[in-house]
Design a protein around this motif. Structure first.
Motif, PDB file in Angstrom:
ATOM      1  N   LYS A  36       8.360 -14.809  -0.843  1.00 13.72           N
ATOM      2  CA  LYS A  36       8.800 -15.842  -1.554  1.00 13.72           C
ATOM      3  C   LYS A  36       9.945 -15.113  -2.434  1.00 13.72           C
ATOM      4  N   GLN A  37      10.827 -15.709  -2.572  1.00 15.57           N
ATOM      5  CA  GLN A  37      11.572 -15.252  -3.504  1.00 15.57           C
ATOM      6  C   GLN A  37      12.255 -15.978  -4.470  1.00 15.57           C
ATOM      7  N   ARG A  38      12.010 -16.648  -5.706  1.00 19.98           N
ATOM      8  CA  ARG A  38      12.869 -17.493  -6.345  1.00 19.98           C
ATOM      9  C   ARG A  38      14.014 -16.733  -6.555  1.00 19.98           C
ATOM     10  N   PRO A  39      14.996 -18.080  -6.783  1.00 23.07           N
ATOM     11  CA  PRO A  39      16.527 -17.579  -6.834  1.00 23.07           C
ATOM     12  C   PRO A  39      16.414 -16.633  -8.088  1.00 23.07           C
ATOM     13  N   GLY A  40      17.759 -16.062  -8.064  1.00 19.28           N
ATOM     14  CA  GLY A  40      17.350 -14.514  -9.204  1.00 19.28           C
ATOM     15  C   GLY A  40      15.747 -13.347  -9.594  1.00 19.28           C
ATOM     16  N   GLY A  41      15.058 -13.775  -8.689  1.00 13.20           N
ATOM     17  CA  GLY A  41      13.995 -12.757  -8.576  1.00 13.20           C
ATOM     18  C   GLY A  41      13.346 -11.873  -7.400  1.00 13.20           C
ATOM     19  N   HIS A  42      12.393 -11.185  -7.562  1.00 14.68           N
ATOM     20  CA  HIS A  42      11.946 -10.403  -6.075  1.00 14.68           C
ATOM     21  C   HIS A  42      10.823 -10.760  -5.826  1.00 14.68           C
ATOM     22  N   PRO A  43      11.062 -10.836  -4.086  1.00 17.99           N
ATOM     23  CA  PRO A  43      10.303 -10.731  -3.323  1.00 17.99           C
ATOM     24  C   PRO A  43       8.679 -10.993  -3.652  1.00 17.99           C
ATOM     25  N   VAL A  44       8.000 -11.669  -3.341  1.00 16.82           N
ATOM     26  CA  VAL A  44       6.393 -12.345  -3.680  1.00 16.82           C
ATOM     27  C   VAL A  44       5.629 -12.219  -2.746  1.00 16.82           C
ATOM     28  N   PHE A  45       4.756 -11.509  -2.106  1.00 15.76           N
ATOM     29  CA  PHE A  45       3.632 -11.192  -1.294  1.00 15.76           C
ATOM     30  C   PHE A  45       3.417 -12.880  -0.836  1.00 15.76           C
ATOM     31  N   LEU A  46       3.307 -13.757  -0.285  1.00  8.43           N
ATOM     32  CA  LEU A  46       2.116 -14.461   0.225  1.00  8.43           C
ATOM     33  C   LEU A  46       0.867 -15.047   1.399  1.00  8.43           C
ATOM     34  N   ILE A  47       1.528 -14.188   2.277  1.00  9.47           N
ATOM     35  CA  ILE A  47      -0.144 -14.267   3.160  1.00  9.47           C
ATOM     36  C   ILE A  47       0.063 -13.314   4.027  1.00  9.47           C
ATOM     37  N   GLN A  48      -0.446 -12.859   4.777  1.00  6.59           N
ATOM     38  CA  GLN A  48      -0.688 -11.951   5.933  1.00  6.59           C
ATOM     39  C   GLN A  48      -1.136 -12.318   7.149  1.00  6.59           C
ATOM     40  N   LEU A  49      -0.716 -12.505   8.328  1.00  2.00           N
ATOM     41  CA  LEU A  49      -1.364 -12.907   9.405  1.00  2.00           C
ATOM     42  C   LEU A  49      -1.627 -12.126  10.229  1.00  2.00           C
ATOM     43  N   VAL A  50      -2.733 -11.641  10.948  1.00  6.06           N
ATOM     44  CA  VAL A  50      -3.087 -10.635  11.298  1.00  6.06           C
ATOM     45  C   VAL A  50      -3.525 -10.661  13.463  1.00  6.06           C
TER      46      VAL A  50
ATOM     47  N   SER B  94       3.345   0.306  -1.177  1.00  8.43           N
ATOM     48  CA  SER B  94       2.206  -0.703  -1.282  1.00  8.43           C
ATOM     49  C   SER B  94       1.340   0.536  -0.950  1.00  8.43           C
ATOM     50  N   PHE B  95      -0.241   0.158  -1.076  1.00  3.12           N
ATOM     51  CA  PHE B  95      -1.436   0.555  -1.245  1.00  3.12           C
ATOM     52  C   PHE B  95      -1.420   2.002   0.520  1.00  3.12           C
ATOM     53  N   THR B  96      -0.858   1.184   1.194  1.00  2.00           N
ATOM     54  CA  THR B  96      -0.945   1.644   2.030  1.00  2.00           C
ATOM     55  C   THR B  96      -0.001   0.859   3.936  1.00  2.00           C
ATOM     56  N   GLY B  97       0.075   1.578   4.773  1.00  2.00           N
ATOM     57  CA  GLY B  97       0.920   1.289   6.033  1.00  2.00           C
ATOM     58  C   GLY B  97       0.376  -0.316   6.544  1.00  2.00           C
ATOM     59  N   GLY B  98      -0.808   0.251   6.716  1.00  2.00           N
ATOM     60  CA  GLY B  98      -1.171   0.205   7.691  1.00  2.00           C
ATOM     61  C   GLY B  98      -1.922  -2.035   7.721  1.00  2.00           C
ATOM     62  N   PRO B  99      -2.577  -2.682   8.140  1.00  2.00           N
ATOM     63  CA  PRO B  99      -2.693  -4.351   8.165  1.00  2.00           C
ATOM     64  C   PRO B  99      -2.635  -4.984   6.469  1.00  2.00           C
ATOM     65  N   LEU B 100      -3.080  -3.699   5.910  1.00  2.00           N
ATOM     66  CA  LEU B 100      -3.660  -4.903   4.673  1.00  2.00           C
ATOM     67  C   LEU B 100      -2.353  -4.385   3.887  1.00  2.00           C
ATOM     68  N   GLY B 101      -1.259  -3.745   4.262  1.00  2.00           N
ATOM     69  CA  GLY B 101       0.174  -3.112   3.193  1.00  2.00           C
ATOM     70  C   GLY B 101       0.611  -4.378   2.411  1.00  2.00           C
ATOM     71  N   GLU B 102       0.060  -4.961   1.142  1.00  2.00           N
ATOM     72  CA  GLU B 102       0.879  -6.051   0.848  1.00  2.00           C
ATOM     73  C   GLU B 102       2.209  -5.245  -0.472  1.00  2.00           C
ATOM     74  N   LEU B 103       2.971  -5.333   0.219  1.00  2.00           N
ATOM     75  CA  LEU B 103       4.399  -4.946  -0.674  1.00  2.00           C
ATOM     76  C   LEU B 103       4.499  -5.479  -2.026  1.00  2.00           C
ATOM     77  N   PHE B 104       4.582  -4.401  -3.452  1.00  2.00           N
ATOM     78  CA  PHE B 104       4.827  -5.227  -4.661  1.00  2.00           C
ATOM     79  C   PHE B 104       6.190  -4.468  -4.941  1.00  2.00           C
ATOM     80  N   PHE B 105       7.362  -5.911  -5.197  1.00  2.00           N
ATOM     81  CA  PHE B 105       8.231  -5.137  -5.242  1.00  2.00           C
ATOM     82  C   PHE B 105       9.129  -5.133  -6.959  1.00  2.00           C
ATOM     83  N   GLY B 106       9.580  -4.854  -7.375  1.00  2.00           N
ATOM     84  CA  GLY B 106      10.124  -4.396  -8.398  1.00  2.00           C
ATOM     85  C   GLY B 106      11.353  -5.858  -8.853  1.00  2.00           C
ATOM     86  N   GLU B 107      12.192  -5.454  -9.812  1.00  2.00           N
ATOM     87  CA  GLU B 107      12.333  -6.685 -10.278  1.00  2.00           C
ATOM     88  C   GLU B 107      13.867  -6.159  -9.800  1.00  2.00           C
TER      89      GLU B 107
END
Lengths: 112, 114
Positions: A36-50, B94-107
Protein backbone atom coordinates in the motif's frame (compact mmCIF):
# COMPACT_ATOMS: atom_id res chain seq x y z
CA UNK A 1 9.07 -10.74 -19.92
CA UNK A 2 6.78 -11.47 -17.09
CA UNK A 3 3.81 -9.12 -16.74
CA UNK A 4 1.43 -8.61 -13.90
CA UNK A 5 -1.82 -6.86 -14.85
CA UNK A 6 -3.76 -5.08 -12.16
CA UNK A 7 -7.34 -3.82 -12.47
CA UNK A 8 -8.97 -1.45 -12.10
CA UNK A 9 -6.47 1.39 -12.46
CA UNK A 10 -8.69 3.74 -10.45
CA UNK A 11 -11.58 3.22 -8.06
CA UNK A 12 -13.65 5.82 -6.25
CA UNK A 13 -16.06 4.70 -3.53
CA UNK A 14 -18.23 6.15 -0.84
CA UNK A 15 -16.94 5.59 2.65
CA UNK A 16 -18.40 2.35 3.95
CA UNK A 17 -18.54 0.68 0.54
CA UNK A 18 -16.43 -2.34 -0.29
CA UNK A 19 -13.42 -2.28 -2.63
CA UNK A 20 -11.65 -4.98 -4.62
CA UNK A 21 -8.53 -4.91 -6.76
CA UNK A 22 -7.43 -7.79 -8.96
CA UNK A 23 -4.01 -8.94 -10.06
CA UNK A 24 -3.77 -11.22 -13.11
CA UNK A 25 -1.04 -12.96 -15.05
CA UNK A 26 -0.93 -15.16 -18.15
CA UNK A 27 1.80 -17.20 -16.51
CA UNK A 28 1.91 -18.88 -13.13
CA UNK A 29 2.70 -16.49 -10.34
CA UNK A 30 5.41 -17.43 -7.86
CA UNK A 31 4.62 -15.60 -4.66
CA UNK A 32 2.35 -12.57 -4.54
CA UNK A 33 3.11 -9.64 -2.32
CA UNK A 34 0.74 -6.74 -1.73
CA UNK A 35 1.81 -3.21 -0.90
CA UNK A 36 0.00 0.00 0.00
CA UNK A 37 1.26 3.45 -0.88
CA UNK A 38 -0.38 6.44 0.75
CA UNK A 39 -0.49 9.68 -1.31
CA UNK A 40 2.99 11.21 -1.26
CA UNK A 41 4.40 8.22 0.58
CA UNK A 42 6.34 5.08 -0.18
CA UNK A 43 5.09 1.52 -0.68
CA UNK A 44 4.59 -0.42 2.52
CA UNK A 45 4.38 -4.20 2.64
CA UNK A 46 0.98 -5.62 3.56
CA UNK A 47 1.16 -9.37 3.06
CA UNK A 48 2.61 -12.24 1.08
CA UNK A 49 0.71 -15.18 -0.43
CA UNK A 50 2.59 -18.32 -1.32
CA UNK A 51 0.22 -21.26 -1.59
CA UNK A 52 -2.39 -22.00 -4.22
CA UNK A 53 -5.87 -21.04 -2.97
CA UNK A 54 -4.45 -19.25 0.06
CA UNK A 55 -6.70 -16.74 1.87
CA UNK A 56 -5.39 -14.35 4.51
CA UNK A 57 -7.16 -11.67 6.47
CA UNK A 58 -5.98 -8.51 8.17
CA UNK A 59 -8.93 -6.88 9.93
CA UNK A 60 -11.07 -5.53 7.05
CA UNK A 61 -8.64 -6.66 4.34
CA UNK A 62 -8.93 -10.08 2.70
CA UNK A 63 -6.24 -11.38 0.37
CA UNK A 64 -6.70 -14.34 -1.94
CA UNK A 65 -4.40 -16.34 -4.19
CA UNK A 66 -6.08 -18.18 -7.04
CA UNK A 67 -6.15 -21.95 -7.22
CA UNK A 68 -4.13 -21.91 -10.44
CA UNK A 69 -1.78 -19.23 -9.05
CA UNK A 70 -2.56 -16.96 -11.99
CA UNK A 71 -4.50 -14.32 -10.11
CA UNK A 72 -4.82 -12.68 -6.74
CA UNK A 73 -7.20 -10.20 -5.16
CA UNK A 74 -7.40 -7.74 -2.31
CA UNK A 75 -10.82 -6.98 -0.87
CA UNK A 76 -11.51 -4.23 1.66
CA UNK A 77 -14.78 -4.39 3.55
CA UNK A 78 -16.47 -1.16 4.60
CA UNK A 79 -13.79 1.25 3.45
CA UNK A 80 -12.59 4.04 5.70
CA UNK A 81 -10.81 7.26 4.74
CA UNK A 82 -7.57 5.77 6.06
CA UNK A 83 -7.73 3.21 3.23
CA UNK A 84 -7.01 5.90 0.64
CA UNK A 85 -3.91 5.15 -1.43
CA UNK A 86 -2.58 3.01 -4.22
CA UNK A 87 -2.50 -0.75 -3.83
CA UNK A 88 0.12 -2.75 -5.68
CA UNK A 89 0.50 -6.43 -6.23
CA UNK A 90 3.91 -7.81 -7.05
CA UNK A 91 5.09 -11.20 -8.19
CA UNK A 92 8.25 -12.40 -6.56
CA UNK A 93 10.33 -14.18 -9.14
CA UNK A 94 12.15 -17.12 -7.65
CA UNK A 95 13.60 -18.70 -10.76
CA UNK A 96 16.71 -17.06 -12.08
CA UNK A 97 16.95 -13.41 -11.12
CA UNK A 98 15.22 -12.87 -7.81
CA UNK A 99 13.23 -9.68 -8.00
CA UNK A 100 9.74 -8.26 -7.67
CA UNK A 101 7.65 -7.37 -10.72
CA UNK A 102 4.92 -4.89 -9.81
CA UNK A 103 1.49 -4.42 -11.26
CA UNK A 104 0.46 -0.91 -12.29
CA UNK A 105 -1.46 -0.40 -9.08
CA UNK A 106 -5.04 0.53 -8.20
CA UNK A 107 -5.56 4.00 -6.88
CA UNK A 108 -8.38 4.13 -4.32
CA UNK A 109 -10.09 7.38 -3.44
CA UNK A 110 -12.91 7.64 -0.92
CA UNK A 111 -15.73 10.10 -0.56
CA UNK A 112 -16.34 10.66 3.17
CA UNK B 1 16.75 2.37 13.43
CA UNK B 2 16.52 4.42 10.24
CA UNK B 3 15.67 1.56 7.84
CA UNK B 4 16.22 2.68 4.26
CA UNK B 5 17.43 6.23 3.72
CA UNK B 6 17.60 7.99 0.36
CA UNK B 7 19.46 11.20 -0.43
CA UNK B 8 18.69 13.66 -1.81
CA UNK B 9 14.91 13.79 -1.49
CA UNK B 10 14.51 16.38 -4.22
CA UNK B 11 16.74 17.44 -7.11
CA UNK B 12 16.36 19.51 -10.24
CA UNK B 13 18.79 18.92 -13.08
CA UNK B 14 19.36 20.37 -16.49
CA UNK B 15 19.52 18.06 -19.48
CA UNK B 16 22.98 16.55 -19.78
CA UNK B 17 23.96 17.00 -16.14
CA UNK B 18 25.00 14.05 -14.04
CA UNK B 19 24.06 13.08 -10.51
CA UNK B 20 24.10 10.22 -8.03
CA UNK B 21 21.32 9.06 -5.75
CA UNK B 22 22.44 7.37 -2.56
CA UNK B 23 20.57 4.62 -0.78
CA UNK B 24 21.66 3.41 2.63
CA UNK B 25 20.14 0.63 4.73
CA UNK B 26 21.00 -0.33 8.28
CA UNK B 27 19.19 -3.68 8.39
CA UNK B 28 22.07 -5.80 7.08
CA UNK B 29 19.98 -6.74 4.03
CA UNK B 30 21.60 -8.62 1.16
CA UNK B 31 19.29 -7.46 -1.62
CA UNK B 32 18.84 -3.88 -2.75
CA UNK B 33 16.79 -2.42 -5.58
CA UNK B 34 16.21 0.81 -7.45
CA UNK B 35 12.73 1.45 -8.85
CA UNK B 36 11.27 4.40 -10.67
CA UNK B 37 7.62 5.37 -10.39
CA UNK B 38 5.75 7.27 -13.07
CA UNK B 39 2.00 8.01 -13.19
CA UNK B 40 0.05 5.01 -14.45
CA UNK B 41 3.20 2.91 -14.81
CA UNK B 42 3.51 1.46 -11.35
CA UNK B 43 6.99 0.65 -10.07
CA UNK B 44 9.56 -0.37 -12.64
CA UNK B 45 12.83 -1.99 -11.66
CA UNK B 46 15.95 -0.19 -12.89
CA UNK B 47 18.80 -2.17 -11.35
CA UNK B 48 19.23 -4.42 -8.39
CA UNK B 49 21.91 -6.11 -6.34
CA UNK B 50 21.91 -9.48 -4.61
CA UNK B 51 24.99 -8.75 -2.53
CA UNK B 52 28.01 -6.55 -2.02
CA UNK B 53 29.97 -6.13 -5.25
CA UNK B 54 27.15 -7.42 -7.48
CA UNK B 55 24.67 -5.61 -9.69
CA UNK B 56 22.16 -6.66 -12.33
CA UNK B 57 19.85 -4.99 -14.82
CA UNK B 58 16.13 -4.70 -14.25
CA UNK B 59 13.32 -3.76 -16.63
CA UNK B 60 14.45 -0.22 -17.52
CA UNK B 61 18.25 0.02 -17.04
CA UNK B 62 19.15 2.30 -19.96
CA UNK B 63 20.64 5.64 -18.96
CA UNK B 64 21.45 4.49 -15.42
CA UNK B 65 24.43 2.90 -13.70
CA UNK B 66 24.72 1.47 -10.21
CA UNK B 67 27.36 0.40 -7.74
CA UNK B 68 27.31 -1.65 -4.53
CA UNK B 69 30.77 -1.25 -3.06
CA UNK B 70 29.51 -1.65 0.50
CA UNK B 71 26.72 -3.93 1.64
CA UNK B 72 24.75 -1.10 3.20
CA UNK B 73 24.91 1.30 0.24
CA UNK B 74 23.48 1.18 -3.28
CA UNK B 75 24.20 4.10 -5.58
CA UNK B 76 22.21 5.03 -8.68
CA UNK B 77 23.94 7.25 -11.21
CA UNK B 78 22.70 9.26 -14.14
CA UNK B 79 25.63 10.17 -16.39
CA UNK B 80 23.72 12.47 -18.74
CA UNK B 81 20.24 13.28 -17.49
CA UNK B 82 17.31 13.44 -19.93
CA UNK B 83 13.77 14.82 -19.41
CA UNK B 84 12.47 11.24 -19.72
CA UNK B 85 14.25 10.49 -16.46
CA UNK B 86 12.00 12.88 -14.57
CA UNK B 87 10.44 10.55 -12.01
CA UNK B 88 10.23 9.51 -8.40
CA UNK B 89 12.96 7.03 -7.54
CA UNK B 90 12.56 4.50 -4.77
CA UNK B 91 15.25 2.39 -3.24
CA UNK B 92 14.30 -0.82 -1.47
CA UNK B 93 16.05 -3.61 0.37
CA UNK B 94 15.20 -7.10 1.50
CA UNK B 95 16.87 -9.70 3.66
CA UNK B 96 16.51 -12.33 1.00
CA UNK B 97 15.09 -12.54 -2.47
CA UNK B 98 13.30 -15.77 -1.56
CA UNK B 99 9.67 -16.28 -0.49
CA UNK B 100 10.15 -14.32 2.70
CA UNK B 101 11.73 -11.35 0.97
CA UNK B 102 9.50 -8.46 2.03
CA UNK B 103 10.79 -5.18 0.54
CA UNK B 104 11.47 -2.17 2.73
CA UNK B 105 11.29 1.06 0.76
CA UNK B 106 12.93 4.41 1.28
CA UNK B 107 10.87 7.58 1.20
CA UNK B 108 11.73 8.33 -2.40
CA UNK B 109 13.76 10.88 -4.35
CA UNK B 110 11.91 13.20 -6.68
CA UNK B 111 14.02 14.11 -9.69
CA UNK B 112 13.09 16.72 -12.29
CA UNK B 113 15.14 17.08 -15.47
CA UNK B 114 14.58 20.30 -17.38
Amino acid sequence: GQQVMQIPQYQHVQEGEDFTTYCNSSTTLSNIQWYKQRPGGHPVFLIQLVKSGEVKKQKRLTFQFGEAKKNSSLHITATQTTDVGTYFCADHEIQGAQKLVFGQGTRLTINP
Amino acid sequence: NAGVTQTPKFRVLKTGQSMTLLCAQDMNHEYMYWYRQDPGMGLRLIHYSVGEGTTAKGEVPDGYNVSRLKKQNFLLGLESAAPSQTSVYFCASSFTGGPLGELFFGEGSRLTVL
